[in-house]
Design a protein around this motif. Structure first.
Motif, PDB file in Angstrom:
ATOM      1  N   GLY A 110      -4.283  29.666 -15.441  1.00  0.00           N
ATOM      2  CA  GLY A 110      -4.714  30.032 -14.096  1.00  0.00           C
ATOM      3  C   GLY A 110      -6.126  29.610 -13.762  1.00  0.00           C
ATOM      4  O   GLY A 110      -6.687  30.071 -12.780  1.00  0.00           O
ATOM      5  N   ARG A 111      -6.701  28.751 -14.586  1.00  0.00           N
ATOM      6  CA  ARG A 111      -8.082  28.361 -14.375  1.00  0.00           C
ATOM      7  C   ARG A 111      -8.211  26.850 -14.247  1.00  0.00           C
ATOM      8  O   ARG A 111      -7.436  26.104 -14.811  1.00  0.00           O
ATOM      9  CB  ARG A 111      -8.928  28.881 -15.533  1.00  0.00           C
ATOM     10  CG  ARG A 111      -9.081  30.392 -15.437  1.00  0.00           C
ATOM     11  CD  ARG A 111      -9.389  31.042 -16.746  1.00  0.00           C
ATOM     12  NE  ARG A 111      -9.604  32.467 -16.565  1.00  0.00           N
ATOM     13  CZ  ARG A 111      -8.626  33.356 -16.505  1.00  0.00           C
ATOM     14  NH1 ARG A 111      -7.383  32.982 -16.579  1.00  0.00           N
ATOM     15  NH2 ARG A 111      -8.903  34.637 -16.338  1.00  0.00           N
ATOM     16  N   SER A 112      -9.219  26.426 -13.542  1.00  0.00           N
ATOM     17  CA  SER A 112      -9.466  25.001 -13.355  1.00  0.00           C
ATOM     18  C   SER A 112     -10.108  24.422 -14.605  1.00  0.00           C
ATOM     19  O   SER A 112     -11.231  24.788 -14.959  1.00  0.00           O
ATOM     20  CB  SER A 112     -10.398  24.796 -12.156  1.00  0.00           C
ATOM     21  OG  SER A 112     -10.953  23.507 -12.182  1.00  0.00           O
TER      22      SER A 112
ATOM     23  N   LEU B 224     -11.412  29.907  -4.356  1.00  0.00           N
ATOM     24  CA  LEU B 224     -10.835  28.598  -4.056  1.00  0.00           C
ATOM     25  C   LEU B 224      -9.454  28.747  -3.423  1.00  0.00           C
ATOM     26  O   LEU B 224      -9.141  28.073  -2.435  1.00  0.00           O
ATOM     27  CB  LEU B 224     -10.745  27.743  -5.318  1.00  0.00           C
ATOM     28  CG  LEU B 224     -10.152  26.353  -5.121  1.00  0.00           C
ATOM     29  CD1 LEU B 224     -10.972  25.543  -4.109  1.00  0.00           C
ATOM     30  CD2 LEU B 224     -10.071  25.620  -6.449  1.00  0.00           C
ATOM     31  N   ASP B 225      -8.614  29.641  -3.957  1.00  0.00           N
ATOM     32  CA  ASP B 225      -7.278  29.848  -3.408  1.00  0.00           C
ATOM     33  C   ASP B 225      -7.363  30.319  -1.952  1.00  0.00           C
ATOM     34  O   ASP B 225      -6.635  29.829  -1.085  1.00  0.00           O
ATOM     35  CB  ASP B 225      -6.508  30.864  -4.253  1.00  0.00           C
ATOM     36  CG  ASP B 225      -5.065  30.983  -3.812  1.00  0.00           C
ATOM     37  OD1 ASP B 225      -4.346  29.968  -3.856  1.00  0.00           O
ATOM     38  OD2 ASP B 225      -4.660  32.101  -3.430  1.00  0.00           O
TER      39      ASP B 225
ATOM     40  N   GLN C 142     -11.384  31.467  -9.008  1.00  0.00           N
ATOM     41  CA  GLN C 142     -10.034  31.053  -8.653  1.00  0.00           C
ATOM     42  C   GLN C 142      -9.604  31.681  -7.325  1.00  0.00           C
ATOM     43  O   GLN C 142      -8.988  31.018  -6.491  1.00  0.00           O
ATOM     44  CB  GLN C 142      -9.042  31.465  -9.746  1.00  0.00           C
ATOM     45  CG  GLN C 142      -9.324  30.847 -11.095  1.00  0.00           C
ATOM     46  CD  GLN C 142     -10.265  31.684 -11.942  1.00  0.00           C
ATOM     47  OE1 GLN C 142     -11.220  32.268 -11.465  1.00  0.00           O
ATOM     48  NE2 GLN C 142     -10.011  31.712 -13.242  1.00  0.00           N
ATOM     49  N   GLU C 143      -9.928  32.953  -7.127  1.00  0.00           N
ATOM     50  CA  GLU C 143      -9.570  33.643  -5.880  1.00  0.00           C
ATOM     51  C   GLU C 143     -10.293  33.007  -4.697  1.00  0.00           C
ATOM     52  O   GLU C 143      -9.705  32.784  -3.647  1.00  0.00           O
ATOM     53  CB  GLU C 143      -9.902  35.137  -5.963  1.00  0.00           C
ATOM     54  CG  GLU C 143      -9.785  35.886  -4.646  1.00  0.00           C
ATOM     55  CD  GLU C 143      -8.420  35.788  -3.963  1.00  0.00           C
ATOM     56  OE1 GLU C 143      -8.363  35.991  -2.740  1.00  0.00           O
ATOM     57  OE2 GLU C 143      -7.405  35.491  -4.640  1.00  0.00           O
TER      58      GLU C 143
ATOM     59  N   GLY D 204     -11.373  36.169 -12.626  1.00  0.00           N
ATOM     60  CA  GLY D 204     -10.631  35.364 -11.655  1.00  0.00           C
ATOM     61  C   GLY D 204     -11.349  35.156 -10.332  1.00  0.00           C
ATOM     62  O   GLY D 204     -10.743  34.681  -9.366  1.00  0.00           O
TER      63      GLY D 204
ATOM     64  N   PHE E 126     -15.089  34.061 -14.772  1.00  0.00           N
ATOM     65  CA  PHE E 126     -13.820  33.367 -14.935  1.00  0.00           C
ATOM     66  C   PHE E 126     -12.736  34.285 -15.468  1.00  0.00           C
ATOM     67  O   PHE E 126     -11.586  34.179 -15.089  1.00  0.00           O
ATOM     68  CB  PHE E 126     -13.975  32.108 -15.790  1.00  0.00           C
ATOM     69  CG  PHE E 126     -14.244  30.902 -14.941  1.00  0.00           C
ATOM     70  CD1 PHE E 126     -13.202  30.160 -14.428  1.00  0.00           C
ATOM     71  CD2 PHE E 126     -15.529  30.545 -14.620  1.00  0.00           C
ATOM     72  CE1 PHE E 126     -13.444  29.068 -13.614  1.00  0.00           C
ATOM     73  CE2 PHE E 126     -15.781  29.452 -13.803  1.00  0.00           C
ATOM     74  CZ  PHE E 126     -14.732  28.713 -13.301  1.00  0.00           C
TER      75      PHE E 126
END
Length: 172
Positions: free
Chosen positions: A119-121, A158-159, A155-156, A152, A149
């Motif tokens: 789930g991570r870049s 960016l999403d 990630q949140e 999250g 990280f």
């Protein structure tokens, strides 16, 4: 690409293994086993992101491991040395910053690492790891990066941006 160093790799670790880890230009995620000691402990402590299983013991039993502890958390590592603490339980290692996450009891460490990475870049993780290494791996930056990280947050953000919706930040 991200390198995963697992319990079997740590069990076979030696000075050459540690030198190879330190020479990596990609992010290194090390996941320990039940007892992490010797060169394996040094590799965990020198990795970009370290996870140890719940209930594991991290042994600061060599100069290389102590060097990793000082590299990871700076002078705070001296408190373990002066208290004579050489076998650090997983929870205490996490609290002190000697590792970044705990692998839940009963989980295969490599499977856990792959799921954590899914789930991570990988580009963001590798870039951040390279920046930390180039600056000397400031312990506060390392801890904050790992915390964000793991939670999250990047990630949140960016999403939410890509889906053109408000971000749903976690509290606490």
């Amino acid at each position: 690409m991200i390198a995963i160093v697992g319990p079997d790799d740590l069990g076979r670790a030696d000075a050459a293994s540690l030198a190879a880890l330190l020479g990596q230009r990609r992010m290194v995620l090390a996941v320990g086993g039940a007892v992490i000691e010797g060169w394996g402990a040094a590799m965990v402590l020198h990795s970009d992101f370290a996870a140890v299983p719940e209930g594991a013991i991290l042994r600061l039993d060599s100069a290389a491991a102590w060097g990793g502890a000082f590299w990871r958390i700076g002078p705070r590592a001296a408190r373990f040395h002066f208290r004579g603490e050489r076998a650090i339980p997983a929870g205490a290692a996490l609290e002190a910053g000697l590792c970044d996450a705990l692998v839940p009891a009963g989980r295969d460490p490599i499977d856990w690492a792959r799921e954590w990475l899914a789930g991570r870049s990988s580009l963001a993780l590798s870039s951040a790891a390279e920046l930390l290494r180039s600056r000397g791996g400031d312990p506060l930056e390392r801890a904050e990066f790992a915390r964000l990280f793991a939670a999250g947050e990047p990630q949140e953000g960016l999403d939410a941006f890509l889906r053109k919706r408000p971000a749903r930040w976690k509290e606490g």
